[in-house]
Design a protein around this motif. Structure first.
Motif, PDB file in Angstrom:
ATOM      1  N   LEU A  74      57.455  49.005  35.848  1.00  0.00           N
ATOM      2  CA  LEU A  74      57.406  47.605  35.840  1.00  0.00           C
ATOM      3  C   LEU A  74      56.733  46.863  34.320  1.00  0.00           C
ATOM      4  O   LEU A  74      55.720  47.305  34.157  1.00  0.00           O
ATOM      5  N   ARG A  75      57.700  46.372  33.698  1.00  0.00           N
ATOM      6  CA  ARG A  75      57.175  45.730  32.679  1.00  0.00           C
ATOM      7  C   ARG A  75      56.028  44.743  32.877  1.00  0.00           C
ATOM      8  O   ARG A  75      56.196  43.963  33.907  1.00  0.00           O
ATOM      9  N   SER A  76      55.100  44.468  31.973  1.00  0.00           N
ATOM     10  CA  SER A  76      54.143  43.437  32.315  1.00  0.00           C
ATOM     11  C   SER A  76      53.398  43.109  30.893  1.00  0.00           C
ATOM     12  O   SER A  76      53.445  43.494  29.886  1.00  0.00           O
ATOM     13  N   THR A  77      52.700  41.819  31.103  1.00  0.00           N
ATOM     14  CA  THR A  77      51.947  41.208  29.841  1.00  0.00           C
ATOM     15  C   THR A  77      50.363  41.580  30.211  1.00  0.00           C
ATOM     16  O   THR A  77      49.734  40.600  29.428  1.00  0.00           O
ATOM     17  N   ARG A  78      50.047  42.423  31.014  1.00  0.00           N
ATOM     18  CA  ARG A  78      48.605  42.569  30.990  1.00  0.00           C
ATOM     19  C   ARG A  78      48.315  43.154  29.731  1.00  0.00           C
ATOM     20  O   ARG A  78      48.643  43.943  28.863  1.00  0.00           O
ATOM     21  N   HIS A  79      46.726  42.829  29.306  1.00  0.00           N
ATOM     22  CA  HIS A  79      46.338  43.451  28.101  1.00  0.00           C
ATOM     23  C   HIS A  79      45.536  44.482  28.567  1.00  0.00           C
ATOM     24  O   HIS A  79      44.590  44.740  29.134  1.00  0.00           O
ATOM     25  N   VAL A  80      45.933  45.564  27.758  1.00  0.00           N
ATOM     26  CA  VAL A  80      45.614  47.010  28.076  1.00  0.00           C
ATOM     27  C   VAL A  80      44.782  47.669  26.674  1.00  0.00           C
ATOM     28  O   VAL A  80      45.455  47.733  25.670  1.00  0.00           O
ATOM     29  N   ARG A  81      43.657  48.265  26.755  1.00  0.00           N
ATOM     30  CA  ARG A  81      42.937  48.821  25.927  1.00  0.00           C
ATOM     31  C   ARG A  81      42.392  50.172  26.415  1.00  0.00           C
ATOM     32  O   ARG A  81      41.808  50.248  27.483  1.00  0.00           O
ATOM     33  N   VAL A  82      42.455  51.327  25.497  1.00  0.00           N
ATOM     34  CA  VAL A  82      42.514  52.688  25.877  1.00  0.00           C
ATOM     35  C   VAL A  82      41.133  52.971  25.026  1.00  0.00           C
ATOM     36  O   VAL A  82      41.214  52.888  23.600  1.00  0.00           O
ATOM     37  N   GLU A  83      40.017  53.470  25.326  1.00  0.00           N
ATOM     38  CA  GLU A  83      38.883  53.750  24.526  1.00  0.00           C
ATOM     39  C   GLU A  83      38.436  55.128  24.761  1.00  0.00           C
ATOM     40  O   GLU A  83      38.626  55.561  26.085  1.00  0.00           O
ATOM     41  N   LEU A  84      37.834  56.149  24.043  1.00  0.00           N
ATOM     42  CA  LEU A  84      37.147  57.246  24.280  1.00  0.00           C
ATOM     43  C   LEU A  84      36.065  57.347  23.307  1.00  0.00           C
ATOM     44  O   LEU A  84      36.233  57.188  22.288  1.00  0.00           O
ATOM     45  N   GLU A  85      34.848  57.452  24.114  1.00  0.00           N
ATOM     46  CA  GLU A  85      33.482  57.369  23.368  1.00  0.00           C
ATOM     47  C   GLU A  85      33.470  56.399  22.322  1.00  0.00           C
ATOM     48  O   GLU A  85      32.955  56.428  21.248  1.00  0.00           O
ATOM     49  N   GLY A  86      33.779  55.118  22.760  1.00  0.00           N
ATOM     50  CA  GLY A  86      33.545  54.120  21.857  1.00  0.00           C
ATOM     51  C   GLY A  86      34.641  53.614  20.894  1.00  0.00           C
ATOM     52  O   GLY A  86      34.854  52.617  20.255  1.00  0.00           O
TER      53      GLY A  86
END
Length: 258
Positions: free
Chosen positions: A136-148
């Motif tokens: 499903l397409r979305s407009t949620r804001h997604v951030r991917v982090e790894l050890e900052g």
């Protein structure tokens, strides 16, 4: 309580499979059946148990070894197609514990070169009739982090909901920070999505974290919205969705590789 639905079928459950199932070995169709049976050896997904009579003549090679399997006694079998031989291909069940399994062969998935449900190739294992996969397409804001480190960020994700797994957040490739990501030669396959075309590892804190992200350039037509998008293992990175940091889920992918 898990944040995603789990499998609905217990181990040991079986039921008829309505699909035509074929298998190819050495360029030959060695199996063609409409009598396959779904058997859940463990809850997440089924295996195909196949009528021995529906394998091509001469393909099934009976071996002397008898094994005690989780669902009963079975005779080990091999496969032969022309010059191609697979000696440890599977088991022919006697039905001593579950009568419905008598005369059915359970083949290892990689004992043949390709499997087909109707005219479409399927990978890894049969598609469960109790599993659902939606993109499903979305407009949620997604951030991917790894050890900052921020590995990717987008407000135009595609959310993939698959029974038994946490939501996967597929982001446009332009959302990736490639200064922290390294291409990987890994290739995997999924019965619902197809075969991956790219993997990435990430370097953070002096450590290379292997195979954290993947992409399908040519997914199955049901999941075309994820074509060319990139997803990360929720189990191995930190996801922040609409400002809320998600807990890392525990799944079979938490400790292992791709």
């Amino acid at each position: 309580m898990a944040s995603y639905p789990g499998p609905l079928v217990p181990a040991g459950h079986l039921e008829p499979a309505p699909r035509r199932v074929r298998a190819v070995l050495g360029g030959q169709t060695v199996l063609d059946t409409t009598g396959a049976v779904y058997v859940w050896e463990w809850p997440p997904y089924p295996q195909y148990y196949l009528p021995a009579a529906d394998l091509a003549p001469g393909v099934l090679v009976l071996q002397d070894q008898i094994d005690e399997r989780p669902l009963g006694t079975a005779r080990r079998v091999g496969l032969r197609a022309g010059e191609v031989s697979r000696p440890a291909a599977g088991h022919l069940h006697t039905g001593d514990r579950i009568p419905e399994l008598a005369g059915l062969v359970r083949l290892e998935w990689d004992a043949v070169d390709a499997w087909f449900e109707e005219d479409e190739e399927v990978f890894v294992h049969p598609r469960s009739p109790y599993a659902r996969v939606d993109a499903l397409r979305s407009t949620r804001h997604v951030r991917v982090e790894l050890e900052g480190l921020v590995l990717a960020e987008s407000a135009a994700p595609v959310l993939l909901f698959e029974t038994g797994l946490p939501t996967r957040y597929y982001l446009p490739r332009t959302a990736l920070d490639l200064t922290h990501l390294r291409p990987s030669p890994t290739v995997t396959a999924c019965p619902y999505k197809g075969r991956t075309t790219a993997y990435w590892s990430a370097r953070a804190g002096g450590t290379l974290h292997r195979d954290l992200a993947w992409s399908y350039d040519f997914p199955t037509r049901e999941l075309l919205p994820i074509a060319g998008m990139v997803a990360f293992y929720n189990e191995k990175v930190d996801l922040v969705v609409d400002g809320v940091r998600l807990d890392r889920p525990r799944t079979p992918f938490s400790d292992g590789g791709a």
